[in-house]
Design a protein around this motif. Structure first.
Motif, PDB file in Angstrom:
ATOM      1  N   VAL A  91       4.869   4.843  -0.017  1.00 61.92           N
ATOM      2  CA  VAL A  91       4.703   3.595   0.745  1.00 61.92           C
ATOM      3  C   VAL A  91       5.247   3.766   2.152  1.00 61.92           C
ATOM      4  O   VAL A  91       4.633   3.328   3.139  1.00 61.92           O
ATOM      5  CB  VAL A  91       5.398   2.431   0.019  1.00 61.92           C
ATOM      6  CG1 VAL A  91       5.454   1.198   0.913  1.00 61.92           C
ATOM      7  CG2 VAL A  91       4.660   2.094  -1.268  1.00 61.92           C
ATOM      8  N   SER A 114       2.722   6.056   4.024  1.00 59.69           N
ATOM      9  CA  SER A 114       1.347   5.570   4.170  1.00 59.69           C
ATOM     10  C   SER A 114       1.232   4.430   5.170  1.00 59.69           C
ATOM     11  O   SER A 114       0.153   4.238   5.746  1.00 59.69           O
ATOM     12  CB  SER A 114       0.810   5.123   2.813  1.00 59.69           C
ATOM     13  OG  SER A 114       1.582   4.062   2.289  1.00 59.69           O
ATOM     14  N   LEU A 115       2.304   3.676   5.395  1.00 53.24           N
ATOM     15  CA  LEU A 115       2.214   2.558   6.341  1.00 53.24           C
ATOM     16  C   LEU A 115       1.971   3.035   7.772  1.00 53.24           C
ATOM     17  O   LEU A 115       1.012   2.579   8.420  1.00 53.24           O
ATOM     18  CB  LEU A 115       3.470   1.697   6.245  1.00 53.24           C
ATOM     19  CG  LEU A 115       3.484   0.435   7.114  1.00 53.24           C
ATOM     20  CD1 LEU A 115       2.303  -0.463   6.767  1.00 53.24           C
ATOM     21  CD2 LEU A 115       4.799  -0.317   6.935  1.00 53.24           C
ATOM     22  N   ALA A 124       1.014  -2.041  -1.738  1.00 61.12           N
ATOM     23  CA  ALA A 124       2.287  -1.431  -2.129  1.00 61.12           C
ATOM     24  C   ALA A 124       2.568  -1.644  -3.613  1.00 61.12           C
ATOM     25  O   ALA A 124       2.998  -0.715  -4.314  1.00 61.12           O
ATOM     26  CB  ALA A 124       3.419  -2.003  -1.278  1.00 61.12           C
ATOM     27  N   SER A 135      -3.225   5.744  -0.386  1.00 60.37           N
ATOM     28  CA  SER A 135      -2.684   4.445   0.009  1.00 60.37           C
ATOM     29  C   SER A 135      -2.941   4.152   1.477  1.00 60.37           C
ATOM     30  O   SER A 135      -3.218   3.005   1.860  1.00 60.37           O
ATOM     31  CB  SER A 135      -1.182   4.402  -0.278  1.00 60.37           C
ATOM     32  OG  SER A 135      -0.614   3.191   0.146  1.00 60.37           O
ATOM     33  N   THR A 188      -0.186   9.433  -0.731  1.00 63.16           N
ATOM     34  CA  THR A 188      -0.048   8.874   0.612  1.00 63.16           C
ATOM     35  C   THR A 188      -1.394   8.723   1.289  1.00 63.16           C
ATOM     36  O   THR A 188      -1.680   7.697   1.923  1.00 63.16           O
ATOM     37  CB  THR A 188       0.878   9.767   1.451  1.00 63.16           C
ATOM     38  OG1 THR A 188       2.160   9.845   0.829  1.00 63.16           O
ATOM     39  CG2 THR A 188       1.034   9.207   2.856  1.00 63.16           C
TER      40      THR A 188
END
Length: 432
Positions: free
Chosen positions: A236, A239-240, A362, A308, A305
Protein backbone atom coordinates in the motif's frame (compact mmCIF):
# COMPACT_ATOMS: atom_id res chain seq x y z
CA UNK A 1 -66.54 48.91 42.70
CA UNK A 2 -62.96 48.63 43.87
CA UNK A 3 -63.14 44.84 43.66
CA UNK A 4 -64.34 45.00 40.06
CA UNK A 5 -61.47 47.36 39.15
CA UNK A 6 -58.97 45.11 40.80
CA UNK A 7 -60.26 42.00 39.01
CA UNK A 8 -60.19 43.72 35.60
CA UNK A 9 -56.45 44.45 35.73
CA UNK A 10 -54.49 42.05 33.42
CA UNK A 11 -51.83 39.85 35.00
CA UNK A 12 -48.27 40.59 33.85
CA UNK A 13 -45.82 37.71 34.24
CA UNK A 14 -42.61 38.60 35.99
CA UNK A 15 -40.71 35.34 35.11
CA UNK A 16 -40.55 32.35 32.78
CA UNK A 17 -42.68 29.29 33.23
CA UNK A 18 -40.44 26.26 33.97
CA UNK A 19 -39.89 24.11 30.93
CA UNK A 20 -41.75 20.83 30.90
CA UNK A 21 -39.83 17.67 30.07
CA UNK A 22 -40.42 16.29 26.56
CA UNK A 23 -42.77 13.35 26.17
CA UNK A 24 -41.22 9.96 26.86
CA UNK A 25 -41.72 8.85 23.25
CA UNK A 26 -39.81 11.88 21.89
CA UNK A 27 -36.51 11.42 23.70
CA UNK A 28 -33.87 8.84 24.52
CA UNK A 29 -33.94 5.24 23.41
CA UNK A 30 -37.65 5.26 22.59
CA UNK A 31 -37.23 8.08 20.09
CA UNK A 32 -34.22 6.38 18.47
CA UNK A 33 -36.15 3.12 18.11
CA UNK A 34 -39.14 4.89 16.55
CA UNK A 35 -36.98 6.89 14.12
CA UNK A 36 -34.64 4.08 13.04
CA UNK A 37 -36.34 0.72 13.58
CA UNK A 38 -40.11 1.27 13.76
CA UNK A 39 -40.69 4.40 11.66
CA UNK A 40 -43.34 2.71 9.51
CA UNK A 41 -44.99 -0.66 8.97
CA UNK A 42 -42.39 -1.94 6.51
CA UNK A 43 -39.44 -1.04 8.73
CA UNK A 44 -41.19 -2.55 11.74
CA UNK A 45 -41.72 -5.88 9.95
CA UNK A 46 -38.12 -5.93 8.70
CA UNK A 47 -36.85 -5.12 12.21
CA UNK A 48 -38.83 -7.95 13.76
CA UNK A 49 -37.67 -10.43 11.09
CA UNK A 50 -34.04 -9.32 11.51
CA UNK A 51 -34.22 -9.69 15.28
CA UNK A 52 -35.63 -13.18 14.86
CA UNK A 53 -32.81 -14.16 12.49
CA UNK A 54 -30.23 -12.75 14.91
CA UNK A 55 -31.85 -14.72 17.72
CA UNK A 56 -31.62 -17.94 15.71
CA UNK A 57 -27.95 -17.32 14.93
CA UNK A 58 -27.05 -16.50 18.53
CA UNK A 59 -29.08 -19.40 19.88
CA UNK A 60 -27.05 -21.82 17.78
CA UNK A 61 -23.59 -20.24 18.08
CA UNK A 62 -23.41 -18.85 21.61
CA UNK A 63 -23.64 -22.26 23.38
CA UNK A 64 -20.98 -23.57 20.97
CA UNK A 65 -18.68 -20.65 21.86
CA UNK A 66 -19.41 -20.56 25.61
CA UNK A 67 -18.73 -24.29 25.91
CA UNK A 68 -15.43 -23.89 24.09
CA UNK A 69 -12.33 -25.71 25.32
CA UNK A 70 -9.18 -23.61 25.63
CA UNK A 71 -6.76 -26.12 27.16
CA UNK A 72 -6.14 -29.29 25.16
CA UNK A 73 -3.34 -30.77 23.12
CA UNK A 74 -5.42 -32.19 20.26
CA UNK A 75 -8.89 -32.35 18.76
CA UNK A 76 -9.42 -35.81 20.30
CA UNK A 77 -8.71 -34.41 23.76
CA UNK A 78 -11.17 -31.57 23.13
CA UNK A 79 -13.89 -34.09 22.31
CA UNK A 80 -13.11 -36.04 25.45
CA UNK A 81 -13.46 -32.91 27.57
CA UNK A 82 -16.73 -31.94 25.87
CA UNK A 83 -18.08 -35.47 26.41
CA UNK A 84 -20.56 -35.28 23.56
CA UNK A 85 -21.62 -31.68 24.18
CA UNK A 86 -21.54 -29.04 21.49
CA UNK A 87 -18.53 -26.79 21.91
CA UNK A 88 -15.66 -25.15 20.10
CA UNK A 89 -12.09 -26.37 20.30
CA UNK A 90 -10.35 -23.05 20.87
CA UNK A 91 -7.36 -24.94 22.21
CA UNK A 92 -5.93 -24.93 18.70
CA UNK A 93 -5.50 -21.15 19.05
CA UNK A 94 -3.68 -21.40 22.37
CA UNK A 95 -1.50 -24.25 21.12
CA UNK A 96 -0.63 -22.82 17.68
CA UNK A 97 -0.87 -19.05 18.27
CA UNK A 98 2.83 -18.56 17.52
CA UNK A 99 2.45 -20.28 14.14
CA UNK A 100 -0.65 -18.26 13.30
CA UNK A 101 1.16 -15.00 14.04
CA UNK A 102 4.78 -15.66 13.04
CA UNK A 103 4.79 -18.83 10.93
CA UNK A 104 6.37 -22.14 11.83
CA UNK A 105 10.00 -21.30 10.93
CA UNK A 106 10.58 -17.87 12.45
CA UNK A 107 12.90 -18.28 15.50
CA UNK A 108 10.96 -18.36 18.76
CA UNK A 109 13.60 -16.34 20.58
CA UNK A 110 13.21 -13.55 18.00
CA UNK A 111 9.47 -12.98 18.34
CA UNK A 112 10.22 -9.71 20.09
CA UNK A 113 11.67 -8.28 16.86
CA UNK A 114 8.45 -8.19 14.77
CA UNK A 115 6.58 -7.09 17.91
CA UNK A 116 8.89 -4.08 18.30
CA UNK A 117 8.61 -3.39 14.56
CA UNK A 118 4.81 -3.37 14.83
CA UNK A 119 4.82 -0.95 17.77
CA UNK A 120 7.23 1.33 15.93
CA UNK A 121 4.94 1.13 12.88
CA UNK A 122 2.17 2.74 14.91
CA UNK A 123 4.56 5.53 15.90
CA UNK A 124 5.83 6.00 12.34
CA UNK A 125 2.40 6.05 10.72
CA UNK A 126 0.87 8.44 13.25
CA UNK A 127 2.16 11.73 11.70
CA UNK A 128 1.01 10.51 8.27
CA UNK A 129 -2.53 9.70 9.38
CA UNK A 130 -2.99 12.54 11.89
CA UNK A 131 -1.51 15.69 10.40
CA UNK A 132 -1.97 17.73 13.59
CA UNK A 133 1.09 16.02 15.06
CA UNK A 134 4.48 17.76 14.79
CA UNK A 135 6.00 17.44 11.35
CA UNK A 136 9.36 16.56 12.89
CA UNK A 137 7.99 13.08 13.52
CA UNK A 138 8.11 12.49 9.76
CA UNK A 139 11.87 12.05 10.11
CA UNK A 140 11.24 8.87 12.07
CA UNK A 141 8.64 7.85 9.47
CA UNK A 142 11.31 8.12 6.76
CA UNK A 143 13.80 6.05 8.77
CA UNK A 144 11.29 3.42 9.92
CA UNK A 145 11.26 1.16 6.77
CA UNK A 146 14.99 0.57 7.07
CA UNK A 147 14.80 0.02 10.83
CA UNK A 148 11.90 -2.42 10.44
CA UNK A 149 13.77 -4.30 7.72
CA UNK A 150 16.75 -4.76 10.04
CA UNK A 151 14.57 -5.81 12.98
CA UNK A 152 12.58 -8.44 11.09
CA UNK A 153 15.23 -9.83 8.76
CA UNK A 154 18.24 -9.21 10.99
CA UNK A 155 21.75 -9.53 9.62
CA UNK A 156 24.17 -6.67 9.24
CA UNK A 157 22.86 -3.17 9.78
CA UNK A 158 25.08 -1.93 6.97
CA UNK A 159 22.62 -3.09 4.26
CA UNK A 160 19.68 -0.92 5.43
CA UNK A 161 22.10 1.95 6.12
CA UNK A 162 23.38 1.82 2.53
CA UNK A 163 19.78 1.75 1.28
CA UNK A 164 18.95 4.76 3.46
CA UNK A 165 21.97 6.71 2.18
CA UNK A 166 20.90 5.93 -1.38
CA UNK A 167 17.45 7.41 -0.82
CA UNK A 168 18.96 10.47 0.90
CA UNK A 169 21.25 11.02 -2.08
CA UNK A 170 18.31 10.65 -4.47
CA UNK A 171 16.28 13.20 -2.50
CA UNK A 172 19.19 15.66 -2.50
CA UNK A 173 19.74 15.35 -6.25
CA UNK A 174 16.04 15.74 -6.99
CA UNK A 175 15.76 18.76 -4.69
CA UNK A 176 18.76 20.39 -6.38
CA UNK A 177 18.01 19.76 -10.04
CA UNK A 178 14.25 19.15 -9.99
CA UNK A 179 13.40 22.82 -9.67
CA UNK A 180 14.79 23.66 -13.08
CA UNK A 181 13.73 20.46 -14.85
CA UNK A 182 11.53 17.72 -13.40
CA UNK A 183 12.86 15.08 -15.82
CA UNK A 184 16.51 15.91 -15.07
CA UNK A 185 15.84 15.83 -11.34
CA UNK A 186 13.97 12.51 -11.51
CA UNK A 187 16.49 10.61 -13.63
CA UNK A 188 19.37 12.17 -11.70
CA UNK A 189 17.84 10.98 -8.44
CA UNK A 190 17.46 7.44 -9.79
CA UNK A 191 21.06 7.43 -11.02
CA UNK A 192 22.36 8.75 -7.67
CA UNK A 193 20.45 6.10 -5.71
CA UNK A 194 21.73 3.23 -7.86
CA UNK A 195 25.29 4.57 -7.71
CA UNK A 196 25.22 4.67 -3.90
CA UNK A 197 23.69 1.19 -3.69
CA UNK A 198 26.24 -0.35 -6.06
CA UNK A 199 29.22 1.27 -4.33
CA UNK A 200 27.86 0.60 -0.84
CA UNK A 201 26.98 -3.00 -1.65
CA UNK A 202 30.51 -3.61 -2.89
CA UNK A 203 31.98 -2.14 0.31
CA UNK A 204 29.98 -4.40 2.67
CA UNK A 205 32.45 -7.08 3.79
CA UNK A 206 31.80 -10.75 3.23
CA UNK A 207 30.33 -12.54 6.22
CA UNK A 208 29.10 -9.32 7.80
CA UNK A 209 25.72 -10.93 8.56
CA UNK A 210 27.35 -13.72 10.53
CA UNK A 211 28.79 -11.30 13.11
CA UNK A 212 25.74 -9.00 13.21
CA UNK A 213 23.90 -7.89 16.33
CA UNK A 214 20.72 -9.65 15.17
CA UNK A 215 20.77 -13.11 13.63
CA UNK A 216 19.73 -13.17 9.99
CA UNK A 217 16.32 -14.66 9.14
CA UNK A 218 15.72 -15.64 5.48
CA UNK A 219 12.52 -14.52 3.78
CA UNK A 220 11.29 -18.10 3.40
CA UNK A 221 11.06 -18.30 7.21
CA UNK A 222 8.56 -15.43 7.42
CA UNK A 223 4.95 -16.46 7.82
CA UNK A 224 1.66 -16.12 9.65
CA UNK A 225 -0.21 -12.88 10.13
CA UNK A 226 3.12 -11.08 10.29
CA UNK A 227 3.61 -11.83 6.59
CA UNK A 228 0.15 -10.44 5.73
CA UNK A 229 0.88 -7.25 7.65
CA UNK A 230 4.28 -6.82 5.99
CA UNK A 231 2.87 -7.34 2.50
CA UNK A 232 -0.13 -5.08 3.15
CA UNK A 233 1.79 -2.17 4.65
CA UNK A 234 4.64 -2.36 2.15
CA UNK A 235 2.51 -2.70 -0.98
CA UNK A 236 0.00 0.00 0.00
CA UNK A 237 2.83 2.41 0.86
CA UNK A 238 4.57 1.80 -2.46
CA UNK A 239 1.50 1.63 -4.69
CA UNK A 240 0.11 5.02 -3.65
CA UNK A 241 2.96 7.18 -5.05
CA UNK A 242 3.29 4.86 -8.06
CA UNK A 243 -0.45 5.20 -8.70
CA UNK A 244 -0.16 8.99 -8.59
CA UNK A 245 2.65 8.90 -11.16
CA UNK A 246 0.63 6.59 -13.43
CA UNK A 247 -2.47 8.78 -13.14
CA UNK A 248 -0.50 11.90 -14.06
CA UNK A 249 1.27 10.04 -16.85
CA UNK A 250 -2.04 8.91 -18.32
CA UNK A 251 -3.12 12.56 -18.54
CA UNK A 252 0.23 13.68 -19.98
CA UNK A 253 0.33 15.58 -23.25
CA UNK A 254 3.36 13.54 -24.39
CA UNK A 255 2.02 10.58 -26.40
CA UNK A 256 4.84 8.16 -25.49
CA UNK A 257 4.44 8.59 -21.73
CA UNK A 258 0.65 8.58 -21.99
CA UNK A 259 0.44 5.33 -23.95
CA UNK A 260 3.01 3.58 -21.75
CA UNK A 261 0.86 4.37 -18.72
CA UNK A 262 -2.37 3.45 -20.51
CA UNK A 263 -1.03 0.07 -21.65
CA UNK A 264 0.39 -0.71 -18.22
CA UNK A 265 -2.82 0.22 -16.37
CA UNK A 266 -5.18 -1.59 -18.72
CA UNK A 267 -3.01 -4.71 -18.91
CA UNK A 268 -2.57 -5.05 -15.15
CA UNK A 269 -6.26 -4.37 -14.47
CA UNK A 270 -7.19 -7.05 -16.98
CA UNK A 271 -5.10 -9.79 -15.37
CA UNK A 272 -6.11 -11.59 -12.14
CA UNK A 273 -3.82 -11.06 -9.17
CA UNK A 274 -3.32 -14.79 -8.72
CA UNK A 275 -1.84 -14.94 -12.24
CA UNK A 276 0.63 -12.17 -11.38
CA UNK A 277 1.60 -14.06 -8.22
CA UNK A 278 2.41 -17.15 -10.25
CA UNK A 279 4.46 -14.93 -12.57
CA UNK A 280 6.30 -13.57 -9.53
CA UNK A 281 6.95 -17.09 -8.28
CA UNK A 282 8.07 -18.68 -11.55
CA UNK A 283 9.03 -16.14 -14.21
CA UNK A 284 10.00 -12.83 -12.63
CA UNK A 285 13.42 -14.09 -11.51
CA UNK A 286 14.41 -14.41 -15.20
CA UNK A 287 14.10 -10.63 -15.66
CA UNK A 288 16.91 -9.97 -13.16
CA UNK A 289 20.64 -10.48 -13.81
CA UNK A 290 21.70 -14.15 -13.54
CA UNK A 291 24.00 -13.53 -10.57
CA UNK A 292 21.34 -11.68 -8.56
CA UNK A 293 19.32 -13.63 -6.01
CA UNK A 294 15.98 -11.82 -5.69
CA UNK A 295 13.97 -13.69 -3.08
CA UNK A 296 10.31 -14.53 -3.41
CA UNK A 297 9.13 -11.90 -0.94
CA UNK A 298 10.56 -9.06 -3.02
CA UNK A 299 9.09 -10.50 -6.22
CA UNK A 300 5.66 -10.78 -4.62
CA UNK A 301 5.91 -7.19 -3.36
CA UNK A 302 6.73 -6.00 -6.88
CA UNK A 303 3.74 -7.77 -8.42
CA UNK A 304 1.20 -6.80 -5.75
CA UNK A 305 2.43 -3.20 -5.86
CA UNK A 306 2.03 -3.06 -9.63
CA UNK A 307 -1.45 -4.57 -9.37
CA UNK A 308 -2.58 -2.14 -6.68
CA UNK A 309 -0.96 0.88 -8.35
CA UNK A 310 -2.97 0.32 -11.52
CA UNK A 311 -6.25 0.49 -9.59
CA UNK A 312 -5.15 3.46 -7.49
CA UNK A 313 -4.14 5.26 -10.69
CA UNK A 314 -7.69 4.98 -12.02
CA UNK A 315 -9.13 6.18 -8.71
CA UNK A 316 -6.88 9.24 -8.71
CA UNK A 317 -7.60 9.89 -12.38
CA UNK A 318 -11.27 10.06 -11.45
CA UNK A 319 -10.42 12.60 -8.74
CA UNK A 320 -8.45 14.68 -11.23
CA UNK A 321 -11.32 14.56 -13.73
CA UNK A 322 -13.77 15.68 -11.03
CA UNK A 323 -11.95 18.98 -10.47
CA UNK A 324 -13.38 21.94 -12.36
CA UNK A 325 -11.29 23.45 -15.12
CA UNK A 326 -11.04 26.67 -13.13
CA UNK A 327 -8.59 25.07 -10.69
CA UNK A 328 -6.10 24.42 -13.47
CA UNK A 329 -6.62 27.94 -14.82
CA UNK A 330 -6.11 29.36 -11.34
CA UNK A 331 -2.76 27.58 -11.10
CA UNK A 332 -1.73 28.97 -14.48
CA UNK A 333 -2.79 32.50 -13.47
CA UNK A 334 -0.52 32.29 -10.43
CA UNK A 335 2.45 31.52 -12.65
CA UNK A 336 3.01 28.04 -11.26
CA UNK A 337 4.77 25.46 -13.37
CA UNK A 338 3.41 21.91 -13.74
CA UNK A 339 5.07 20.31 -10.67
CA UNK A 340 4.13 23.25 -8.45
CA UNK A 341 0.54 23.33 -9.68
CA UNK A 342 0.11 19.62 -9.09
CA UNK A 343 1.76 19.64 -5.67
CA UNK A 344 0.11 22.76 -4.28
CA UNK A 345 -3.33 22.99 -5.93
CA UNK A 346 -4.47 20.05 -8.05
CA UNK A 347 -3.33 16.91 -6.23
CA UNK A 348 -4.46 17.93 -2.72
CA UNK A 349 -8.02 18.42 -3.98
CA UNK A 350 -7.96 15.30 -6.16
CA UNK A 351 -6.66 13.17 -3.29
CA UNK A 352 -9.45 14.38 -1.03
CA UNK A 353 -12.03 13.36 -3.62
CA UNK A 354 -10.29 10.00 -4.09
CA UNK A 355 -10.17 8.99 -0.41
CA UNK A 356 -13.08 6.48 -0.56
CA UNK A 357 -11.71 4.78 -3.66
CA UNK A 358 -8.15 4.61 -2.32
CA UNK A 359 -9.35 3.10 0.95
CA UNK A 360 -11.42 0.57 -0.98
CA UNK A 361 -8.35 -0.51 -2.93
CA UNK A 362 -6.24 -0.64 0.27
CA UNK A 363 -8.77 -2.84 2.07
CA UNK A 364 -9.08 -5.15 -0.92
CA UNK A 365 -5.31 -5.35 -1.27
CA UNK A 366 -4.83 -6.24 2.39
CA UNK A 367 -7.33 -9.08 2.08
CA UNK A 368 -5.79 -10.23 -1.20
CA UNK A 369 -2.46 -10.83 0.55
CA UNK A 370 -3.93 -14.21 1.56
CA UNK A 371 -3.56 -15.30 -2.07
CA UNK A 372 0.17 -15.75 -1.54
CA UNK A 373 -0.67 -19.08 0.09
CA UNK A 374 -1.15 -20.54 -3.42
CA UNK A 375 2.55 -20.00 -4.19
CA UNK A 376 3.76 -21.74 -1.02
CA UNK A 377 4.10 -18.67 1.18
CA UNK A 378 2.76 -19.57 4.59
CA UNK A 379 0.76 -16.50 5.59
CA UNK A 380 -2.12 -16.77 8.06
CA UNK A 381 -4.39 -18.68 5.66
CA UNK A 382 -1.46 -20.70 4.38
CA UNK A 383 -0.59 -21.75 7.92
CA UNK A 384 -4.19 -22.84 8.52
CA UNK A 385 -4.51 -24.77 5.27
CA UNK A 386 -1.03 -26.25 5.49
CA UNK A 387 0.89 -27.16 8.63
CA UNK A 388 -1.93 -26.83 11.17
CA UNK A 389 -4.76 -28.70 9.43
CA UNK A 390 -2.29 -31.19 8.00
CA UNK A 391 -1.19 -32.22 11.49
CA UNK A 392 -2.85 -35.25 13.05
CA UNK A 393 -3.62 -33.35 16.26
CA UNK A 394 -5.81 -30.68 14.69
CA UNK A 395 -7.08 -32.22 11.47
CA UNK A 396 -10.76 -31.30 11.33
CA UNK A 397 -10.69 -27.97 13.21
CA UNK A 398 -12.02 -25.48 10.67
CA UNK A 399 -14.47 -23.01 12.19
CA UNK A 400 -12.18 -21.97 15.03
CA UNK A 401 -9.17 -21.30 12.81
CA UNK A 402 -11.01 -19.63 9.95
CA UNK A 403 -13.07 -17.60 12.44
CA UNK A 404 -9.86 -16.34 14.02
CA UNK A 405 -8.50 -15.36 10.59
CA UNK A 406 -11.74 -13.55 9.75
CA UNK A 407 -11.64 -11.70 13.07
CA UNK A 408 -8.10 -10.35 12.76
CA UNK A 409 -8.65 -9.25 9.16
CA UNK A 410 -11.95 -7.61 10.10
CA UNK A 411 -10.30 -5.61 12.91
CA UNK A 412 -7.69 -4.14 10.57
CA UNK A 413 -10.05 -3.49 7.64
CA UNK A 414 -12.73 -1.97 9.88
CA UNK A 415 -10.12 0.31 11.44
CA UNK A 416 -9.01 1.48 7.99
CA UNK A 417 -12.62 2.15 7.01
CA UNK A 418 -13.37 4.13 10.17
CA UNK A 419 -10.22 6.21 9.73
CA UNK A 420 -11.19 7.08 6.15
CA UNK A 421 -14.60 8.26 7.29
CA UNK A 422 -13.00 10.40 10.00
CA UNK A 423 -10.57 11.84 7.46
CA UNK A 424 -13.39 12.72 5.07
CA UNK A 425 -15.23 14.57 7.85
CA UNK A 426 -12.03 16.34 8.86
CA UNK A 427 -11.24 17.49 5.33
CA UNK A 428 -14.82 18.53 4.53
CA UNK A 429 -14.59 22.23 3.66
CA UNK A 430 -17.84 22.64 1.73
CA UNK A 431 -20.68 24.63 3.24
CA UNK A 432 -24.34 23.72 3.04
Amino acid sequence: MADQTTNSIAFVADGNIPESPPPANETGVVKWLRDNLFSNVTNSVLTIVSLYVIYLLLASTMPWMLNGVWNASSLAECREILAGKSGACFAVLTERWHQLLYGFKYPADAYWRPNVAFVLLLVAIAPVLFFDLPRKLLLFTAVYPFLAFWLIWGGTILAPLVALVGFVAAAYVFQTFGRSSFAVGFFGAVAAAFAVWLIGGALIPEGASENAMLSAVPSRDLGGYMLNMMLGVTCVSLSLPLGIVLALGRQSSMPLIKWICVIFIEFVRGVPLITLLFVASVMLAYFFPPESTVDLFLRVVIMITMFSAAYIAEVIRGGLAALPRGQYEAADSLGLDYPQAMRLIILPQAMKISIPGIVNVAVGLFKDTTLVSVISMFDLVGMIRGPILASTEWNGVYWELLGFAALVFFVVCYGISQYSQWLERRLATDHH
